[in-house]
Scaffold this motif. Structure first.
Motif, short mmCIF file in Angstrom:
data_model
loop_
_atom_site.label_atom_id
_atom_site.label_comp_id
_atom_site.label_asym_id
_atom_site.label_seq_id
_atom_site.Cartn_x
_atom_site.Cartn_y
_atom_site.Cartn_z
N ARG A 66 57.67 8.98 -25.51
CA ARG A 66 57.23 10.02 -25.99
C ARG A 66 56.35 10.87 -25.13
O ARG A 66 56.41 12.06 -24.79
CB ARG A 66 56.20 9.62 -27.23
N TRP A 70 56.96 14.68 -23.62
CA TRP A 70 55.88 15.92 -23.30
C TRP A 70 55.66 16.31 -21.94
O TRP A 70 55.60 17.36 -21.66
CB TRP A 70 54.49 15.17 -23.98
N ILE A 73 58.61 18.77 -21.35
CA ILE A 73 58.39 19.84 -22.02
C ILE A 73 57.29 20.74 -20.94
O ILE A 73 57.60 21.89 -20.72
CB ILE A 73 57.67 19.97 -23.25
N ILE A 114 63.10 22.65 -24.18
CA ILE A 114 62.12 22.34 -24.62
C ILE A 114 62.14 21.57 -26.01
O ILE A 114 61.77 20.82 -26.47
CB ILE A 114 61.30 23.71 -24.57
N ALA A 115 62.99 22.46 -26.94
CA ALA A 115 63.16 21.71 -28.31
C ALA A 115 64.01 20.64 -28.10
O ALA A 115 63.78 19.48 -28.97
CB ALA A 115 64.29 22.75 -29.13
N TRP A 118 61.42 17.90 -27.19
CA TRP A 118 60.45 17.82 -28.23
C TRP A 118 60.88 17.02 -29.33
O TRP A 118 60.14 16.23 -30.02
CB TRP A 118 59.97 19.20 -28.87
N TRP A 119 62.06 16.63 -29.55
CA TRP A 119 62.79 16.02 -30.51
C TRP A 119 62.37 14.42 -30.16
O TRP A 119 62.25 13.59 -31.11
CB TRP A 119 64.41 16.08 -30.43
N THR A 121 59.40 13.55 -28.87
CA THR A 121 58.06 13.40 -29.14
C THR A 121 57.59 12.72 -30.28
O THR A 121 56.52 12.15 -30.53
CB THR A 121 57.24 14.59 -28.88
N ARG A 122 58.70 12.64 -31.23
CA ARG A 122 58.30 12.05 -32.51
C ARG A 122 58.70 10.40 -32.31
O ARG A 122 59.63 10.14 -31.46
CB ARG A 122 59.29 12.64 -33.54
#
Length: 135
Positions: A66, A70, A73, A114-115, A118-119, A121-122
Motif C-alpha cells: 500500500r 502511494w 502515485i 495514477i488510478a 491507487w487501486w 492503496t486499498r
C-alpha cells in the motif's frame, strides 16, 4: 475480480521495474525530457528510476504494497512535468514514432497510471495478493 486485480498488480510491478532499470541503462532519452528549469537532469533520472524499481518491487511485498502504491502515485505526479515538457516542446526521442499527437496522448496515460496504482492503496486479501515473499 481478485485474480485479475492481482495479475494487473504483477503487470504494473514488472513494468515499473523494467522502466526503472531503463533509467539506468539508457538514461539519455529520459534526461532529454527533463524540463530545463530543473537542476541535475541525470541525477533526477537516476532518482526517479530508483523509485520506479523500488515501487515496482514494493507492490509485490504485502507488508509495504500500500505504501509502495502511494509512492508510485507521488512519482507519477513528480514526473508529469517531463511529459508536459516533451509535448509542449515537441521533443523527439529515438525509437518513438515521430508524431505530434503521441506526446500529447501520453499525458492522459499518467492519470491511468495514477488510478491503477491507487487501486492498490486499498487493503488486499493478503492470502490472495500477488507477492514475491510469503508472510
Amino acid at each position: 475480480m481478485t485474480n485479475r486485480k492481482e495479475t494487473l498488480r504483477g503487470v504494473l510491478a514488472v513494468s515499473m521495474v523494467i522502466v526503472g532499470v531503463l533509467h539506468f541503462s539508457v538514461p539519455t532519452p529520459f534526461v532529454k525530457i527533463v524540463p530545463a528549469v530543473l537542476p541535475a537532469p541525470l541525477a533526477l533520472v537516476y532518482i526517479s528510476g530508483f523509485f520506479e524499481v523500488l515501487g515496482g518491487i514494493g507492490l509485490l511485498i504485502p507488508g509495504v504494497s500500500r505504501a509502495a502504491a502511494w509512492g508510485l502515485i507521488l512519482l507519477y505526479i513528480a514526473v508529469f512535468p517531463a511529459n508536459i515538457n516533451m509535448a509542449v516542446n515537441q521533443i523527439k526521442l529515438e525509437g518513438i514514432p515521430d508524431s505530434p499527437i503521441l506526446p500529447w496522448a501520453r499525458l492522459p496515460l499518467q492519470a491511468v497510471l495514477i488510478a491503477w496504482a491507487w487501486w492498490y492503496t486499498r487493503p488486499s486479501d493478503k492470502a490472495r495478493q500477488a507477492s514475491i515473499i510469503n508472510e
